[in-house]
Design a protein around this motif. Structure first.
Motif, PDB file in Angstrom:
ATOM      1  N   ASP A 604       0.714  -1.190   0.048  1.00  0.00           N
ATOM      2  CA  ASP A 604       0.063  -0.065  -0.211  1.00  0.00           C
ATOM      3  C   ASP A 604       1.008   1.295  -0.062  1.00  0.00           C
ATOM      4  O   ASP A 604       1.528   1.569   0.992  1.00  0.00           O
ATOM      5  CB  ASP A 604      -0.887   0.168   1.137  1.00  0.00           C
ATOM      6  N   PRO A 605       0.805   1.927  -0.917  1.00  0.00           N
ATOM      7  CA  PRO A 605       1.755   3.229  -1.071  1.00  0.00           C
ATOM      8  C   PRO A 605       1.298   4.360  -0.173  1.00  0.00           C
ATOM      9  O   PRO A 605       2.008   5.206   0.360  1.00  0.00           O
ATOM     10  CB  PRO A 605       1.661   3.649  -2.622  1.00  0.00           C
ATOM     11  N   ASN A 606      -0.057   4.247   0.223  1.00  0.00           N
ATOM     12  CA  ASN A 606      -0.668   5.253   0.923  1.00  0.00           C
ATOM     13  C   ASN A 606      -0.293   5.080   2.480  1.00  0.00           C
ATOM     14  O   ASN A 606      -0.165   6.099   3.147  1.00  0.00           O
ATOM     15  CB  ASN A 606      -2.302   5.489   0.973  1.00  0.00           C
ATOM     16  N   SER A 607      -0.046   3.995   2.985  1.00  0.00           N
ATOM     17  CA  SER A 607       0.158   3.553   4.536  1.00  0.00           C
ATOM     18  C   SER A 607       1.634   3.370   4.895  1.00  0.00           C
ATOM     19  O   SER A 607       2.018   3.241   5.837  1.00  0.00           O
ATOM     20  CB  SER A 607      -0.815   2.257   4.850  1.00  0.00           C
ATOM     21  N   GLY A 608       2.660   3.223   3.730  1.00  0.00           N
ATOM     22  CA  GLY A 608       3.862   2.801   3.956  1.00  0.00           C
ATOM     23  C   GLY A 608       4.546   4.192   4.373  1.00  0.00           C
ATOM     24  O   GLY A 608       4.166   5.399   4.268  1.00  0.00           O
ATOM     25  N   ILE A 613      10.272   2.632  -1.228  1.00  0.00           N
ATOM     26  CA  ILE A 613      10.155   2.900  -2.531  1.00  0.00           C
ATOM     27  C   ILE A 613       9.530   1.585  -3.298  1.00  0.00           C
ATOM     28  O   ILE A 613      10.013   0.511  -2.863  1.00  0.00           O
ATOM     29  CB  ILE A 613      11.731   3.095  -3.239  1.00  0.00           C
ATOM     30  N   LEU A 614       8.262   1.863  -3.795  1.00  0.00           N
ATOM     31  CA  LEU A 614       7.735   0.557  -4.354  1.00  0.00           C
ATOM     32  C   LEU A 614       7.864   0.826  -5.880  1.00  0.00           C
ATOM     33  O   LEU A 614       7.763   1.952  -6.593  1.00  0.00           O
ATOM     34  CB  LEU A 614       6.194   0.772  -4.037  1.00  0.00           C
ATOM     35  N   SER A 615       7.744  -0.519  -6.710  1.00  0.00           N
ATOM     36  CA  SER A 615       8.027  -0.677  -7.957  1.00  0.00           C
ATOM     37  C   SER A 615       7.045  -1.500  -8.496  1.00  0.00           C
ATOM     38  O   SER A 615       6.527  -2.417  -7.368  1.00  0.00           O
ATOM     39  CB  SER A 615       9.325  -0.603  -8.559  1.00  0.00           C
ATOM     40  N   ASN A 616       7.148  -2.139  -9.808  1.00  0.00           N
ATOM     41  CA  ASN A 616       6.539  -3.079 -10.275  1.00  0.00           C
ATOM     42  C   ASN A 616       5.059  -3.493  -9.913  1.00  0.00           C
ATOM     43  O   ASN A 616       4.669  -4.266  -9.368  1.00  0.00           O
ATOM     44  CB  ASN A 616       7.440  -4.642  -9.678  1.00  0.00           C
ATOM     45  N   ASN A 618       3.611  -1.791  -7.422  1.00  0.00           N
ATOM     46  CA  ASN A 618       3.629  -1.980  -6.045  1.00  0.00           C
ATOM     47  C   ASN A 618       3.804  -3.279  -5.370  1.00  0.00           C
ATOM     48  O   ASN A 618       3.351  -3.678  -4.391  1.00  0.00           O
ATOM     49  CB  ASN A 618       2.065  -1.454  -5.329  1.00  0.00           C
ATOM     50  N   GLN A 619       4.428  -4.237  -6.285  1.00  0.00           N
ATOM     51  CA  GLN A 619       4.657  -5.469  -5.735  1.00  0.00           C
ATOM     52  C   GLN A 619       6.092  -5.507  -5.412  1.00  0.00           C
ATOM     53  O   GLN A 619       6.460  -6.741  -4.569  1.00  0.00           O
ATOM     54  CB  GLN A 619       4.451  -6.526  -6.813  1.00  0.00           C
ATOM     55  N   THR A 620       7.004  -4.725  -5.583  1.00  0.00           N
ATOM     56  CA  THR A 620       8.245  -4.842  -5.195  1.00  0.00           C
ATOM     57  C   THR A 620       8.610  -3.440  -4.301  1.00  0.00           C
ATOM     58  O   THR A 620       8.206  -2.359  -4.655  1.00  0.00           O
ATOM     59  CB  THR A 620       9.177  -4.636  -6.443  1.00  0.00           C
ATOM     60  N   ALA A 621       9.461  -3.941  -3.100  1.00  0.00           N
ATOM     61  CA  ALA A 621       9.389  -2.777  -2.183  1.00  0.00           C
ATOM     62  C   ALA A 621      11.001  -2.628  -1.792  1.00  0.00           C
ATOM     63  O   ALA A 621      11.668  -3.799  -1.762  1.00  0.00           O
ATOM     64  CB  ALA A 621       8.726  -2.843  -0.845  1.00  0.00           C
ATOM     65  N   THR A 622      11.490  -1.511  -1.666  1.00  0.00           N
ATOM     66  CA  THR A 622      12.973  -1.406  -0.900  1.00  0.00           C
ATOM     67  C   THR A 622      12.803  -0.013  -0.331  1.00  0.00           C
ATOM     68  O   THR A 622      11.711   0.579  -0.054  1.00  0.00           O
ATOM     69  CB  THR A 622      14.012  -1.058  -2.093  1.00  0.00           C
ATOM     70  N   CYS A 623      13.863   0.395   0.248  1.00  0.00           N
ATOM     71  CA  CYS A 623      13.910   1.830   1.051  1.00  0.00           C
ATOM     72  C   CYS A 623      15.091   2.599   0.632  1.00  0.00           C
ATOM     73  O   CYS A 623      16.284   2.081   0.253  1.00  0.00           O
ATOM     74  CB  CYS A 623      14.033   1.366   2.360  1.00  0.00           C
ATOM     75  N   SER A 625      16.463   4.613   3.178  1.00  0.00           N
ATOM     76  CA  SER A 625      17.187   4.896   4.136  1.00  0.00           C
ATOM     77  C   SER A 625      17.944   3.659   4.957  1.00  0.00           C
ATOM     78  O   SER A 625      17.519   2.411   4.488  1.00  0.00           O
ATOM     79  CB  SER A 625      16.149   5.402   5.589  1.00  0.00           C
ATOM     80  N   TYR A 626      18.797   4.088   5.567  1.00  0.00           N
ATOM     81  CA  TYR A 626      19.625   2.969   6.384  1.00  0.00           C
ATOM     82  C   TYR A 626      18.854   2.571   7.394  1.00  0.00           C
ATOM     83  O   TYR A 626      19.117   1.459   8.135  1.00  0.00           O
ATOM     84  CB  TYR A 626      21.232   3.358   6.702  1.00  0.00           C
ATOM     85  N   ASP A 627      17.720   3.184   8.066  1.00  0.00           N
ATOM     86  CA  ASP A 627      17.044   2.699   9.138  1.00  0.00           C
ATOM     87  C   ASP A 627      15.999   1.804   8.578  1.00  0.00           C
ATOM     88  O   ASP A 627      15.484   1.824   7.418  1.00  0.00           O
ATOM     89  CB  ASP A 627      16.367   4.068   9.708  1.00  0.00           C
ATOM     90  N   GLU A 628      15.508   1.039   9.595  1.00  0.00           N
ATOM     91  CA  GLU A 628      14.287   0.205   9.266  1.00  0.00           C
ATOM     92  C   GLU A 628      12.925   1.069   8.966  1.00  0.00           C
ATOM     93  O   GLU A 628      12.594   1.871   9.707  1.00  0.00           O
ATOM     94  CB  GLU A 628      14.042  -1.052  10.152  1.00  0.00           C
ATOM     95  N   ARG A 629      12.191   0.670   7.849  1.00  0.00           N
ATOM     96  CA  ARG A 629      10.941   1.338   7.624  1.00  0.00           C
ATOM     97  C   ARG A 629       9.939   0.370   7.356  1.00  0.00           C
ATOM     98  O   ARG A 629      10.247  -0.801   6.720  1.00  0.00           O
ATOM     99  CB  ARG A 629      10.993   2.338   6.433  1.00  0.00           C
ATOM    100  N   VAL A 630       8.684   0.552   7.680  1.00  0.00           N
ATOM    101  CA  VAL A 630       7.561  -0.237   7.475  1.00  0.00           C
ATOM    102  C   VAL A 630       6.644  -0.097   6.287  1.00  0.00           C
ATOM    103  O   VAL A 630       6.339   1.204   6.119  1.00  0.00           O
ATOM    104  CB  VAL A 630       6.802  -0.486   8.773  1.00  0.00           C
ATOM    105  N   VAL A 631       6.064  -1.124   5.641  1.00  0.00           N
ATOM    106  CA  VAL A 631       5.290  -0.996   4.607  1.00  0.00           C
ATOM    107  C   VAL A 631       4.244  -2.063   4.954  1.00  0.00           C
ATOM    108  O   VAL A 631       4.378  -3.171   5.260  1.00  0.00           O
ATOM    109  CB  VAL A 631       5.954  -1.062   3.235  1.00  0.00           C
ATOM    110  N   LEU A 632       2.776  -1.747   4.564  1.00  0.00           N
ATOM    111  CA  LEU A 632       1.774  -2.634   4.889  1.00  0.00           C
ATOM    112  C   LEU A 632       1.268  -3.011   3.599  1.00  0.00           C
ATOM    113  O   LEU A 632       1.225  -2.504   2.404  1.00  0.00           O
ATOM    114  CB  LEU A 632       0.498  -1.937   5.840  1.00  0.00           C
ATOM    115  N   GLY A 633       0.129  -4.402   3.521  1.00  0.00           N
ATOM    116  CA  GLY A 633      -0.389  -4.685   2.256  1.00  0.00           C
ATOM    117  C   GLY A 633      -1.800  -3.931   2.412  1.00  0.00           C
ATOM    118  O   GLY A 633      -2.178  -3.319   3.244  1.00  0.00           O
ATOM    119  N   THR A 634      -2.443  -4.235   1.128  1.00  0.00           N
ATOM    120  CA  THR A 634      -3.545  -3.523   0.955  1.00  0.00           C
ATOM    121  C   THR A 634      -4.792  -4.190   1.425  1.00  0.00           C
ATOM    122  O   THR A 634      -5.899  -3.725   1.175  1.00  0.00           O
ATOM    123  CB  THR A 634      -3.776  -3.212  -0.648  1.00  0.00           C
TER     124      THR A 634
END
Length: 774
Positions: A604-608, A613-616, A618-623, A625-634
């Motif tokens: 979900d690009p709106n809740s992450g 950084i989303l691509s493909n 919104n099926q491929t995710a990276t970041c 930042s060197y810090d841990e970041r959270v992204v959720l599903g739709t």
């Protein structure tokens, strides 16, 4: 079917019908009368426009030869089609030019002229020179037609014109199938009339006896039948009756036929029609003689053997050898005959079904008429009873209200009658065409059938298309939406009128628009036709997907609604009802909707977090930042068993990505599982841990690398969460007593990139769990 067998020019049954290029038919004698000559004044047109389509010769060359038709003698061939060229030179120029406006198609458009009936110009006969015979006059007409210029013929039905080549009307093919069907129809009608006439016996028209005496004579001047006694009494042979001619009474047709069989077989008909020796029925009249096979008009000694697909006409082998059809696509005559018969039969099935529906629709309309009549009488009786209760004060108003009811009934009845008449006309036309086509199919003449099959198939298809959607639905309802309220006080009598007091009708669910997608459902409905009750809004109700109580999920005026966030692999029941100021109407039928068996979702690009950084798609995710970041599903889950996988596309410098589930309110800027809103497994290249509320448990050997696959199994039926790496269970069951609403979740930094795979069935071959470490 009788309308299909009548010539559009003379209105009588076809006599020697020929097929025009537009596929319509016309009698050969009528074709001679409507042949149109192009006057000399039009020879200034460009030569390409004056070329004859059929012969390939210039118009002058084509006109130089006599316009021969199906008969060799010049008299009948030119009876009404010659001469008149000079007199037409001053006519309207637009009509003349239109004869050659579509030379590529072989026939052109002709605008009907006010100077001629039905838009067909009939050339006047050429006056005979003094002292010449009638035959010489007809020959002069033919010579005039041949020498003046080219000729053409205009179809009396579609008003399209076709030029005549050097063969004249003989260039058009005879419709032998139609001729045979006409002859068969005439024989059947004659037999029926002969049977009825044989039963009738001529009787005296002046007898006082009962029954009257048989007639002995007929006076041609008085036109009265007399028995012997009445003739002597009422019609003496002296005085003013002496000059009257007395003849025997007319005999029945059956008696006449038996009295003179030779005359019936040898004499031509009074109308001048001649039967083709090869036409159906001619063999029976000749004493069972064999039927003559049709021959090629260009090579009279050759029978048809092939079918030219380009010209859509049967041809003989000489037509192929001489080059006229040499480069055209040809097919076997029998194969094309069977193919076109199959096409016509298939098209007839559709028309037959529509005709059957039309008959049922007519019965429905007649029932509506009866209901309208009955309901109208009921409303009138109710209205009279209510008005009589108000005595004098309602007398004048009663008349007005009665008038309204009567007008309403008459209006409804008129609309239904109009629809009945319209539908009856269409049904009669379709039925006639069906009967005609069935007769054509019965024929065993392939070439004759193929001459008319294309046109018949098109007509059948057009006949089928005329039964458009909505044509077989009543345009008016039998119900009278009139309700009289007798409660108002006497001072409101003068404002008394019909008012709306009915509840709204039952909404009709539009099943073709109702659908499910993933864990959402879409429903659509509409108000029934012919309903005058007002609708202020709708109430949509849905159960819990487990056979529980219905609950309201939408209230408003829209007739289309989508409900999201439902359970996967669940069956929901939905219904809708309407409401207005009078109250709530009845429920619609219940529709059953099944959500998807497996979950399809993306990140979900709106809740992450904003660093994700989303691509493909919104099926491929990276970041970033060197810090841990959270992204959720739709997707969100609250029941059922769900499984998804994450493929590690990139893994650098041994980071610790975390995989699991979380609430929608999870903290997005730290590792997944450090707060109480997430349940996760974080893993490096050697081992993994389960984490919730920053509590690390069940260290297990085995990590991830580039190309590894992490599986997440959320079983909300057993309330457990389990993880897998490359198809093997990673440690024991990670978490138990998992209950509530969960969303797929992931935390990572810039050293990791993963791709999400969803819509997966729960695997049945997952490996045993590994032993956990300390």
């Amino acid at each position: 079917m009788e309308e299909e067998l009548k010539c559009p020019v003379c209105g009588s049954l076809f006599r020697e019908p020929i097929i025009l290029p537009c596929s319509h038919n016309v009698c050969l004698p009528c074709a001679r009368t409507i042949a149109v000559q192009t006057p000399d004044g039009e020879q200034h047109l460009p030569p390409p426009l004056l070329h004859s389509r059929g012969s390939g010769l210039p118009a002058g060359a084509a006109a130089a030869a006599p316009p021969a038709d199906h008969e060799t003698p010049a008299g009948p061939a030119c009876g009404g089609g010659g001469g008149g060229g000079g007199s037409a030179a001053g006519g309207d120029h637009a009509d003349k030019l239109s004869l050659y406006s579509e030379t590529d198609s072989g026939y052109g458009s002709y605008t009907p002229s006010l100077k001629s009936p039905n838009g067909v110009r009939v050339l006047p006969a050429v006056p005979a020179p003094p002292g010449s015979s009638a035959a010489a006059a007809r020959g002069a007409a033919c010579s005039s037609l041949a020498s003046a210029s080219s000729s053409s013929i205009t179809c009396p039905q579609c008003h399209r014109s076709a030029s005549l080549d050097h063969r004249g009307l003989r260039g058009f093919r005879r419709n032998r199938l139609l001729e045979a069907i006409v002859q068969r129809s005439q024989q059947g009608r004659g037999a029926a009339q002969g049977a009825s006439a044989a039963a009738a016996v001529a009787v005296c028209q002046l007898c006082d006896r009962t029954p009257p005496e048989p007639a002995a004579t007929l006076c041609e001047q008085c036109d009265v039948l007399y028995c012997a006694a009445c003739q002597l009494k009422c019609h003496p042979s002296r005085g003013p009756f002496a000059k009257h001619r007395l003849v025997p009474p007319p005999r029945a047709p059956a008696e006449a036929a038996s009295a003179s069989p030779g005359a019936a077989q040898g004499a031509p008909s009074a109308g001048g029609s001649c039967k083709s020796p090869g036409a159906p029925g001619a063999g029976a009249a000749a004493g069972g003689a064999a039927r003559k096979y049709p021959t090629c008009p260009d090579h009279e000694m050759e029978n048809y053997s092939m079918y030219c697909v380009s010209c859509r006409a049967p041809v003989c082998y000489l037509c192929l050898e001489e080059g006229r059809h040499g480069k055209h696509e040809v097919k076997p005559l029998g194969a094309m005959w069977k193919q076109h018969k199959a096409q016509l039969s298939q098209a007839l099935n559709g028309v037959s079904d529509k005709a059957k529906e039309a008959k049922e629709f007519l019965v429905q309309l007649k029932n509506i008429l009866q209901q309208i009549q009955e309901n109208g009488l009921d409303y009138e009786a109710c209205l009279v009873a209510q008005c009589d209760a108000l005595v004098d004060a309602l007398t004048r108003q009663k008349a007005k209200l009665l008038t309204k009811v009567t007008k309403e009934r008459e209006h409804k009845m008129k609309m239904v009658w109009d629809q009945i008449n319209h539908c009856t006309l269409k049904l009669r036309q379709s039925t006639g065409l069906m009967e005609y086509c069935l007769e054509v199919i019965k024929e065993n003449d392939p070439s004759g059938f193929l001459q008319i099959s294309d046109a018949l198939i098109k007509r059948v298809q057009v006949s089928q298309e005329q039964w458009v959607k909505g044509a077989l639905e009543p345009k008016v309802s039998a119900e009278f939406e009139l309700t009289l309220d007798s409660e108002p006080l006497l001072q409101a009598i003068h404002q008394l009128d019909f008012i709306q007091m009915k509840l709204p009708p039952v909404p009709l669910l539009q099943l073709e628009k109702c659908c499910t997608r993933n864990n959402s459902v879409t429903l659509a409905w509409r108000t029934p036709p012919f309903t005058h009750s007002t609708v202020d809004g709708y109430i949509l109700e849905l159960d819990d997907g487990d056979g529980g109580q219905f609950r309201e999920v939408y209230v408003g005026k829209e007739t289309l609604c989508t409900i999201d966030g439902l359970h996967f692999n669940s069956t929901y029941n939905a219904r809708v009802k309407a409401f207005n100021s009078s109250g709530v109407g009845p429920y619609s039928k219940t529709v059953v909707l099944q959500t998807s068996d497996v979950a399809w979702f993306t990140f979900d690009p709106n809740s992450g977090h904003r660093d994700i950084i989303l691509s493909n798609d919104n099926q491929t995710a990276t970041c970033s930042s060197y810090d841990e970041r959270v992204v959720l599903g739709t997707a969100a889950f609250s029941k059922g068993v769900h499984y998804w996988e994450l493929h590690v596309d990139r893994y650098d410098n041994h980071p610790d990505p975390a995989f699991g589930v979380a609430r929608a309110s999870v903290v997005k800027d730290m590792m997944l599982g450090k707060d109480d809103k997430a349940w996760a497994m974080y893993v490096d290249n050697n081992r993994s841990w389960f984490m919730h509320c920053s509590s690390h448990t069940n260290r297990t050997e085995g990590g991830v690398c580039k190309g590894a696959t992490v599986g997440v199994l959320l079983d909300l039926d057993e309330h457990t969460l389990t993880f897998f790496i490359n198809g093997q269970q990673q440690g024991p069951t990670a978490f138990s007593h998992v209950d509530g609403v969960f969303m797929p979740a992931l935390s990572l930094n810039r050293n990791v990139q993963v791709t999400l795979h969803t819509g997966l069935e729960v695997p049945t071959n997952l490996g045993r769990p590994k032993l956990s470490g300390n």
